[in-house]
Design an enzyme around this catalytic site. Structure first.
Site, PDB file in Angstrom:
ATOM      1  N   ASP A 142      -6.734 -25.667 -28.556  1.00 21.38           N
ATOM      2  CA  ASP A 142      -5.539 -24.867 -28.272  1.00 21.38           C
ATOM      3  C   ASP A 142      -5.826 -23.738 -27.285  1.00 21.38           C
ATOM      4  O   ASP A 142      -6.932 -23.191 -27.271  1.00 21.38           O
ATOM      5  CB  ASP A 142      -5.026 -24.286 -29.606  1.00 21.38           C
ATOM      6  CG  ASP A 142      -3.561 -23.952 -29.552  1.00 21.38           C
ATOM      7  OD1 ASP A 142      -2.914 -24.219 -28.513  1.00 21.38           O
ATOM      8  OD2 ASP A 142      -3.048 -23.402 -30.539  1.00 21.38           O
TER       9      ASP A 142
ATOM     10  N   ASN B 103       4.509 -32.675 -29.210  1.00 23.04           N
ATOM     11  CA  ASN B 103       4.285 -32.298 -27.805  1.00 23.04           C
ATOM     12  C   ASN B 103       5.268 -32.938 -26.827  1.00 23.04           C
ATOM     13  O   ASN B 103       5.335 -32.542 -25.659  1.00 23.04           O
ATOM     14  CB  ASN B 103       2.842 -32.612 -27.374  1.00 23.04           C
ATOM     15  CG  ASN B 103       1.815 -31.644 -27.923  1.00 23.04           C
ATOM     16  OD1 ASN B 103       0.644 -31.972 -28.097  1.00 23.04           O
ATOM     17  ND2 ASN B 103       2.227 -30.415 -28.207  1.00 23.04           N
TER      18      ASN B 103
HETATM   19  C1  FPP Z   1      -3.185 -27.233 -26.280  1.00 24.87           C
HETATM   20  O1  FPP Z   1      -3.058 -26.125 -25.414  1.00 24.87           O
HETATM   21  C2  FPP Z   1      -3.659 -28.397 -25.540  1.00 24.87           C
HETATM   22  C3  FPP Z   1      -2.993 -29.584 -25.461  1.00 24.87           C
HETATM   23  C4  FPP Z   1      -1.703 -29.861 -26.115  1.00 24.87           C
HETATM   24  C5  FPP Z   1      -3.536 -30.686 -24.663  1.00 24.87           C
HETATM   25  C6  FPP Z   1      -5.009 -30.889 -24.765  1.00 24.87           C
HETATM   26  C7  FPP Z   1      -5.433 -31.758 -23.671  1.00 24.87           C
HETATM   27  C8  FPP Z   1      -6.560 -31.623 -22.974  1.00 24.87           C
HETATM   28  C9  FPP Z   1      -7.620 -30.605 -23.251  1.00 24.87           C
HETATM   29  C10 FPP Z   1      -6.777 -32.539 -21.852  1.00 24.87           C
HETATM   30  C11 FPP Z   1      -7.942 -33.422 -22.082  1.00 24.87           C
HETATM   31  C12 FPP Z   1      -7.670 -34.509 -23.038  1.00 24.87           C
HETATM   32  C13 FPP Z   1      -8.176 -35.725 -22.865  1.00 24.87           C
HETATM   33  C14 FPP Z   1      -7.983 -36.739 -23.918  1.00 24.87           C
HETATM   34  C15 FPP Z   1      -8.914 -36.082 -21.675  1.00 24.87           C
HETATM   35  P1  FPP Z   1      -1.620 -25.568 -25.110  1.00 24.87           P
HETATM   36  O2  FPP Z   1      -1.084 -26.232 -23.902  1.00 24.87           O
HETATM   37  O3  FPP Z   1      -0.764 -25.690 -26.325  1.00 24.87           O
HETATM   38  O4  FPP Z   1      -1.929 -24.058 -24.816  1.00 24.87           O
HETATM   39  P2  FPP Z   1      -1.025 -22.806 -25.171  1.00 24.87           P
HETATM   40  O5  FPP Z   1      -0.879 -22.793 -26.667  1.00 24.87           O
HETATM   41  O6  FPP Z   1      -1.809 -21.663 -24.654  1.00 24.87           O
HETATM   42  O7  FPP Z   1       0.272 -23.008 -24.465  1.00 24.87           O
END
Ligand code: FPP
Length: 248
Positions: A22, A70
């Protein structure tokens, strides 16, 4: 509790680590960058930590890459995430084979872009005999979905007379879940200061130790990861017992 859930004792490296990666969006925002830069940096971090996990003798990692919730994100971000993941897998393919890592996806397959599913299934098939390390990607996954899906399959088998009412024990129920053949996670790591499970592996995390870090996922480096493993090794897991090695 399953026998293989009981084996971890104090001072031991976790066998299976689940991760909620996260804070990618906030990491990017703080730098005045588009959110997708955070995901890209997060992907690079993931690759680094998989290597470190294997080096530390962790056996499995399950990451929450895309939840059933998501889909509420902007279309542009969703498209980026899936296309980034396809590229990630293409580039990572040779390393997966060299390091004898098996890749598996858990989650709904019917809503994910076809090109992504094709790539995932190609790599699942390529790596299916690898046994050194297990890398599970949860995509369009939700813990409640997983449990509901298991219930549906049990009813199907019950109606088909392949299972009887008395055969439905916790162990058997667990065998209908996505991570059926993997020992449950010993440790859950969530970054970015949030302290929630967010509908991840609801059944499988029943006895996991939780480790929450303030650091955003793109900054969760090898040192941070080792810190999480160390914290785990210092916990005293009792599985509901009194800590004498017996669970019941
Ligand atoms: C959460 O941060 C992250 C995600 C929902 C996506 C995670 C994906 C990756 C790290 C890409 C790599 C994955 C693979 C399988 C190659 P957020 O976007 O919710 O962050 P925030 O809470 O700060 O908005």
């Amino acid at each position: 509790m399953a026998e293989n859930d009981k084996v971890k004792e104090k001072g031991v490296v976790p066998n299976h680590v689940a991760i909620i990666m996260d804070g990618n969006g906030r990491w990017a925002k703080e730098r005045g960058l588009p959110r997708v830069y955070g995901h890209r940096k997060g992907g690079q971090r993931l690759r680094q930590l998989l290597k470190e996990a294997k080096r530390l003798k962790v056996k499995s990692i399950t990451i929450f890459a895309f939840s059933t919730e998501n889909w509420d994100r902007p279309r542009k971000e969703i498209n980026y995430l899936f296309s980034y993941m396809e590229g990630f897998l293409s580039k990572y393919k040779n390393e997966l084979m060299k390091e004898e890592i098996r890749l598996r996806m858990i989650g709904r397959r019917d809503r994910i872009p076809k090109t992504s599913i094709k790539k995932i299934e190609e790599i699942e098939s390529l790596t299916k005999n690898n046994k050194k390390f297990f890398f599970n990607i949860a995509l369009d996954f939700g813990g409640r979905w997983d449990i509901t899906e298991a219930a549906r399959k049990i009813i199907r088998d019950y109606e088909g007379k392949r299972i009887s009412r008395s055969q439905i024990t916790e162990e058997v129920f667990g065998s209908y879940l996505s991570l059926a053949d993997t020992p449950s996670p010993d440790l859950l790591i969530r970054t970015s200061g949030e302290q929630r499970v967010s509908n991840f592996l609801l059944w499988d995390l029943a006895y996991a130790e939780f480790y929450f870090s303030q650091v955003y996922w793109p900054d969760f480096d090898v040192k941070q990861f080792r810190g999480a493993i160390k914290a785990y090794s210092e916990r005293n897991r009792r599985f509901g017992g009194i800590g004498d090695g017996k669970s019941y």
